[in-house]
Structures are given as C-alpha cells and as structure tokens.
Write an enzyme that holds these catalytic residues in place. Structure first.
Site: not given
Length: 348
Positions: A168-169, A194, A287, A290
C-alpha cells in the site's frame, strides 16, 4: 492527547476543494485547516498553517503539481497525496509524482468512484501518510534504473510455484525494488497494490519497461505463468484460482475489504486455498491490516512468508500487523527481499 491530522487541500477546482473539505470534516481525527487554488497560495499557507498532509492536484495554473512537488520535497518535505483524473495522461503524471516523493494517489470523484467511497479511501490515505517517514528529495536523482538481478538455479526448474505480493503506502517504489531484481524465469507473480482504477495500467506499463519479467494489468481469466507479473486492476478485487494444473485469476467487483478494493486479503486467502505450500507470500510497506489475516492463512496452508522490515518501510503498518499475527516467517530490508525470495523458492 492525540492531535487531529491537519490537511491542506491544493486544487484549482473550487468544487473539489469544497467536496474534500466537507467530506473530510466528517472523518474522525482529520481537520482541513485550509485550501489553495494553486501552488503559490499553497506555499504561503504551508508556511503559515504548517499542515501535516497535503492533497495536491497535478494539473493547475501558474505552476503544475509536479514542479511544485519537486520544490516541496527538496526544501520542505511533507506527506503528499496526489489527486488526479482517471485519464491516461493523469495516471502517468501521478506515477511520476510517486517516484518524486508523493506517497499516495487518489482519483477525483467520477463514475468509477463515488464521493462516499472516495472520502473513505482519502481519509485512510491521510491517516497512512501522516505517519510516514519523510526524507528530502536528493539533489541528484539517478532515475529508474534496473537493479542487479538475483540468481537462483531453482527458478529455471520451477513450474507450479507462485509468488503473491501485497503493498500500500510507499508500495510503488518498494515493488519496483523487488521486481527489478528478479530474473525473467521467476515463478508467476500475482500482486495487489492499493491504487485507483486506470492508474494500475500505467503502473504495470512502467514496471514492464524496467523489469526482466513481463508485467501487465490483470484481466479476468489470465493464466499465471513463469516470467509474468499480474497486477490487480484498480477498483477490482483479484482472486487466484486453479483448474487442474493451470493457475489463473478472476477479476471481480465487490465491497471494500479493509477499506480497500483491490484488497490484499482477498488475494492472499485465495492463494492459500489454491496454491498452499507452492506459494511464497510477500507483504510490503503500507498502513492498516490488509493482508495480515490473508498471509496467516497462507502460512497455515504451508506457504513461506516474508515481510518488509520497519526501517525500510515508508509506513510500517501492514507488515507489522502480519508479524503480530504470527503470519511472517522472515523479515527483511526491501533491498534484500528479492534475493531472499529466490533462495526460499529453492526449498519450496
């Protein structure tokens, strides 16, 4: 006492500034302290208001978002979320922004993304990047150059092994560091980052230009084969399946999972079910939770698992949650994950 996350919205559209301000005001722990129609106004408000996070449009008058981002990262690095249209041009520029230090990208409300979904995801991204480790942009950038390729005798003989990756991030750059080190004969990879719809098309294209493997945005029914990376399309879940000896993916819509679509948990759980001990799982920077539960299912099904270490993560959230659940076998710096994966595949 925990302080609210202070957000500055920079966008030339008065409508977007109004929508973001209204939607974010409903989110706990987030406050919009100001808005700006262009980077010149934004510069003055950054100095005066000292925001924790900036949302930044990339197509603006007087100074474009990319030029402003370069200056910001050089002199006053702050967590930045890029706000972009779903156009091919917008996606390409957004990816450039991510390579220059922006941490997340989100699409403007559209037919693909309702205001409700957008606001939930934007709030999650703001919470994520507010915790990120920010570094000034280097004065000299070497650009996108392929890393040293790892070697493994086992890769050339692998036929039924697969690798599942979730991020993700900060994940776009972390994924690049892993994939550019893998040789063309690496087992098939299924990957969730993501990212909004259409942006994954440009992301796959960028990686395909850099990698030895063939990198594509996945389509429903695509076969998972050696030397190929399938990236889940933005705004769709990707499910790993098996029919006889053939591995393939299904692309489906559905509710957000852990506030995400695509969701890493959806992918990892399907890999656990259909690949079991033939799989290697990797969870990277990001973060939230998930991927943690899905990775535990993979491990319980016999898969070997790797998490990125805290020091090299932009946000040590998803890997931390997976480690806390007991879902992780190995923890490594991002620059050593590709080599570790290759060596582990020899033992699977």
């Amino acid at each position: 006492m925990k302080m609210d996350i202070k957000v500055l919205v920079v966008d030339d559209s008065a409508v977007i500034r109004k929508v973001f301000t209204e939607q974010l005001s409903r989110q706990k722990g987030i406050v919009v302290i100001g808005t700006a129609p262009d980077p010149y106004v934004a510069r003055d408000k950054i100095v005066k208001l000292k925001p924790d996070v900036i949302t930044l449009d990339i197509e603006m008058p007087r100074m474009d978002g990319i030029t402003f981002l370069k200056k910001l990262m050089k002199y006053f690095p702050l967590p930045v979320i890029i706000v972009s249209s779903l156009s091919a041009k917008g996606s390409k520029i957004a990816l450039e922004a991510l390579s220059l230090g922006a941490l997340e990208v989100i699409s403007k409300p559209s037919a693909a993304y309702s205001v409700g979904d957008m606001s939930i995801q934007l709030a999650e991204k703001i919470r994520a990047v507010s915790k990120a480790k920010m570094m000034p942009l280097p004065a000299e950038r070497t650009g996108d150059k392929p890393e040293g390729i790892v070697t493994s005798k086992a890769l050339s003989t692998t036929t039924n092994k697969i690798i599942a990756i979730g991020a993700s991030t900060g994940g776009t750059e972390a994924i690049k560091k892993v994939l550019t080190r893998l040789p063309a004969n690496t087992p098939g990879i299924v990957l969730v980052q993501h990212m909004p719809a259409h942006f994954t098309t440009s992301f796959a294209g960028r990686l395909n230009d850099l990698c030895q493997m063939n990198v594509v945005e996945a389509k429903n029914g695509d076969t998972v084969t050696n030397g190929k990376v399938l990236i889940a399309p933005g705004n769709f879940h990707m499910i790993f399946k098996r029919s006889g000896a053939r591995y393939y993916v299904e692309i489906k819509t559905g509710p957000l999972v852990q506030y995400q679509r695509p969701a890493v948990d959806i992918l990892f759980r399907s890999v656990a079910r259909y690949a079991g001990a033939n799989a290697l799982g990797i969870i990277l920077t990001g973060m939230g939770k998930d991927g943690a539960a899905g990775m535990l299912e993979m491990k319980n099904a016999g898969a070997v698992t790797i998490a990125q270490d805290e020091k090299s993560c932009v946000v040590f959230g998803m890997p931390k949650e997976a480690i806390a659940l007991g879902a992780v076998d190995h923890v490594h710096d991002i620059n050593s994950i590709a080599q570790k994966a290759a060596s582990l595949l020899e033992k699977i």
